[in-house]
Motif scaffolding. Structure first.
Motif, PDB file in Angstrom:
ATOM      1  N   ARG A 307       0.821  -1.218   0.000  1.00  0.00           N
ATOM      2  CA  ARG A 307       0.000   0.000   0.000  1.00  0.00           C
ATOM      3  C   ARG A 307       0.847   1.257   0.000  1.00  0.00           C
ATOM      4  O   ARG A 307       0.350   2.327  -0.347  1.00  0.00           O
ATOM      5  CB  ARG A 307      -0.985   0.006   1.162  1.00  0.00           C
ATOM      6  N   ARG A 309       3.771   1.241  -1.822  1.00  0.00           N
ATOM      7  CA  ARG A 309       4.197   1.223  -3.231  1.00  0.00           C
ATOM      8  C   ARG A 309       3.111   1.769  -4.159  1.00  0.00           C
ATOM      9  O   ARG A 309       3.410   2.500  -5.109  1.00  0.00           O
ATOM     10  CB  ARG A 309       4.547  -0.210  -3.634  1.00  0.00           C
ATOM     11  N   HIS A 310       1.849   1.452  -3.875  1.00  0.00           N
ATOM     12  CA  HIS A 310       0.761   1.872  -4.759  1.00  0.00           C
ATOM     13  C   HIS A 310       0.631   3.382  -4.843  1.00  0.00           C
ATOM     14  O   HIS A 310       0.004   3.903  -5.770  1.00  0.00           O
ATOM     15  CB  HIS A 310      -0.567   1.266  -4.270  1.00  0.00           C
ATOM     16  N   VAL A 324      -6.850   4.795  -5.577  1.00  0.00           N
ATOM     17  CA  VAL A 324      -6.117   4.422  -4.359  1.00  0.00           C
ATOM     18  C   VAL A 324      -7.030   4.635  -3.164  1.00  0.00           C
ATOM     19  O   VAL A 324      -7.628   5.706  -3.019  1.00  0.00           O
ATOM     20  CB  VAL A 324      -4.833   5.270  -4.208  1.00  0.00           C
TER      21      VAL A 324
END
Length: 524
Positions: A307, A309-310, A324
């Protein structure tokens, strides 16, 4: 002699200090305590939470209306799903805290009696009830590192506190403050990650408020630095004061760490007859990043979480975040990685973190680099930009393809490999500055080596998009104007499907930007 603190709570007799309670809305905190509320305090690591809790405990006890106790519950983290072990650790921490604060040695016996009578699911509740009933004043508990707990230990703690809430203040603590990095909304995620989801509603639905401890304000940064000047007579130049604020944006650990290194570690800074200059602050910053000091290393470790990295990957690529979850943005904000930019958007919290994130991601490609002769240096050791371009093209054609696979974030793999190459170029004798943001559509790099400055813009050509050349030249003009440069590089990474191999498609040619600058366009 006092010094800047980078480890543990502040002790005014040892450390330069901003009075901790001035960093809260103290009136609001005291009102919550007066109203017998249970509430949360959260903030990123090493921002002064524990110092604030200890100062609050001292104030409440000095006033004499409450019996306030601080306890750190991190000792119970390793218990995880072992509820009995976790509750014994928590009750043991409370027993030790009461003995330290008031010389009260009764709690351990009460805890053992509660375990025998109620079991681990009621042990804490039984201890707190007995303690409150025996206290001559309402109890205020300040529980630190609560969000370090996971699984059944966390779940049982919250439920036992909720179960006793209606018996306060005569038979349960009047006020309980839970403190940690995360807000309560994220406790649910932590428990779920350990296969122990909190279900059936909130396990702590008696929470009145969630308070966030902010970073230092600009005037607080200056006040802290001037503590050193008053103590030693050594001043900070105006530029140095401004640079500490710019680099840290008031993050307390960074402020203290930069100042400590500049004033106490660097030889030039230890000469109290000379002021702390902006060059010393910049040198301290670069050393901290290169050494991957603990605080920065812990922060960078978070980049491995999906989460994180996203959000960070598209941000580094200059793309929009897309779909997101809001709680993921909140999570990164709670960690201190991001902050609001004043327009409703989010940006990396400060320039030091902004430098650390891509540099950390480039470590694996950098370690994978082959040995490269420094053909970009003139005989007298200066940087030759034309030779550097030729060296990069040769490197990219030969090694770009395999090195892309070593990058941890696929979407920005070319950026990371290029940065790894440039770090090999500067090799401690120069610096690389980065600018990137959500929706920016690019990443800008500024390489400084001696008196030579090189500005680069990195863009990606993706499927279904037009050639980014025209847009890139216009954007690069603005970036180079800010740097005061007449030349630069525009590097376009072609990530469209079906393209020839890197060694076949990599080219470079010069063109003129809309503002008349000479730009080397690299298509890689």
């Amino acid at each position: 002699m006092r010094f800047f603190n980078t480890e543990g709570p502040n002790r005014p007799e040892l450390h330069y200090t901003i009075p901790p309670l001035t960093r809260w809305d103290l009136d609001a905190v005291l009102e919550l305590i007066e109203q017998q509320k249970y509430f949360l305090l959260h903030a990123p690591r090493q921002t002064g939470k524990t110092s604030c809790l200890l100062a609050l405990m001292d104030r409440l006890n000095q006033e004499g209306r409450y019996r306030a106790v601080y306890a750190n519950l991190e000792i119970a983290q390793t218990a995880r799903e072992d509820l009995a072990r976790g509750m014994r650790a928590i009750c043991g921490a409370l027993s030790g805290a009461a003995r330290l604060a008031f010389g009260d040695a009764r709690l351990l016996d009460w805890a053992n009696a509660a375990l025998a009578e109620y079991g681990p699911d009621g042990m804490l509740n039984g201890l707190l009830a007995r303690w409150a009933e025996a206290s001559d004043r309402p109890l205020v508990l300040l529980l630190d590192e609560v969000d370090a707990l996971v699984g059944d230990t966390l779940l049982s703690l919250l439920r036992q506190l909720r179960a006793g809430y209606t018996q306060r203040p005569a038979h349960f603590p009047s006020t309980i403050v839970l403190c940690g990095v995360r807000d309560l909304r994220d406790y649910r995620i932590v428990a779920a990650s350990e296969a122990s989801p909190i279900t059936g509603g909130s396990a702590f639905n008696v929470k009145a408020k969630s308070l966030r401890l902010g970073d230092f304000a600009r005037d607080e940064v200056i006040a802290l630095l001037q503590e050193h000047t008053r103590e030693t007579g050594q001043a900070f130049t105006d530029d140095a004061l401004a640079q500490v604020w710019t680099l840290t944006q008031g993050q307390p650990w960074l402020v203290n760490a930069l100042a400590y290194r500049a004033c106490f570690d660097l030889p030039a800074g230890r000469d109290r007859t000379q002021p702390i200059s902006v060059d010393l602050i910049d040198e301290a910053k670069e050393q901290m990043i290169l050494e991957r000091v603990t605080h920065l290393d812990q922060l960078a470790h978070k980049l491995e979480e999906p989460r994180v990295r996203h959000i960070i990957e598209p941000m580094l690529a200059g793309r929009a975040l897309g779909d997101v979850p809001t709680q993921d943005i909140d999570y990164l904000t709670d960690l201190g990685l991001l902050r609001q930019d004043g327009t409703g958007g989010v940006i990396v919290a400060n320039p030091i973190y902004r430098e650390v994130l891509p540099r950390t991601l480039a470590l694996t490609p950098q370690a994978s680099l082959p040995r490269i002769a420094p053909s970009w240096l003139t005989p007298d050791g200066h940087l030759d930009p034309k030779a550097l371009l030729e060296a990069f093209l040769a490197f990219w054609r030969q090694h770009g393809e395999p090195l892309l696979r070593s990058a941890p974030y696929h979407e920005i793999a070319p950026h990371l490999v290029l940065m790894a190459f440039l770090h090999r170029v500067v090799n401690g004798a120069g610096t690389i500055e980065r600018e990137y943001a959500i929706g920016m559509g690019r990443m800008d790099l500024c390489l400084r080596y001696g008196h030579q400055t090189l500005g680069l813009e990195l863009k990606v050509w993706r499927d279904g998009e037009p050639d980014p050349l025209s847009e890139g030249l216009t954007q690069l003009d603005a970036y180079l104007a800010g740097l005061g440069l007449d030349t630069g590089w525009l590097v376009i990474f072609d990530r469209r499907t079906g393209q020839p191999r890197i060694n076949q498609r990599t080219t470079a040619n010069d063109t003129t930007s809309p503002a008349g600058r000479t730009i080397s366009v690299v298509r890689a």
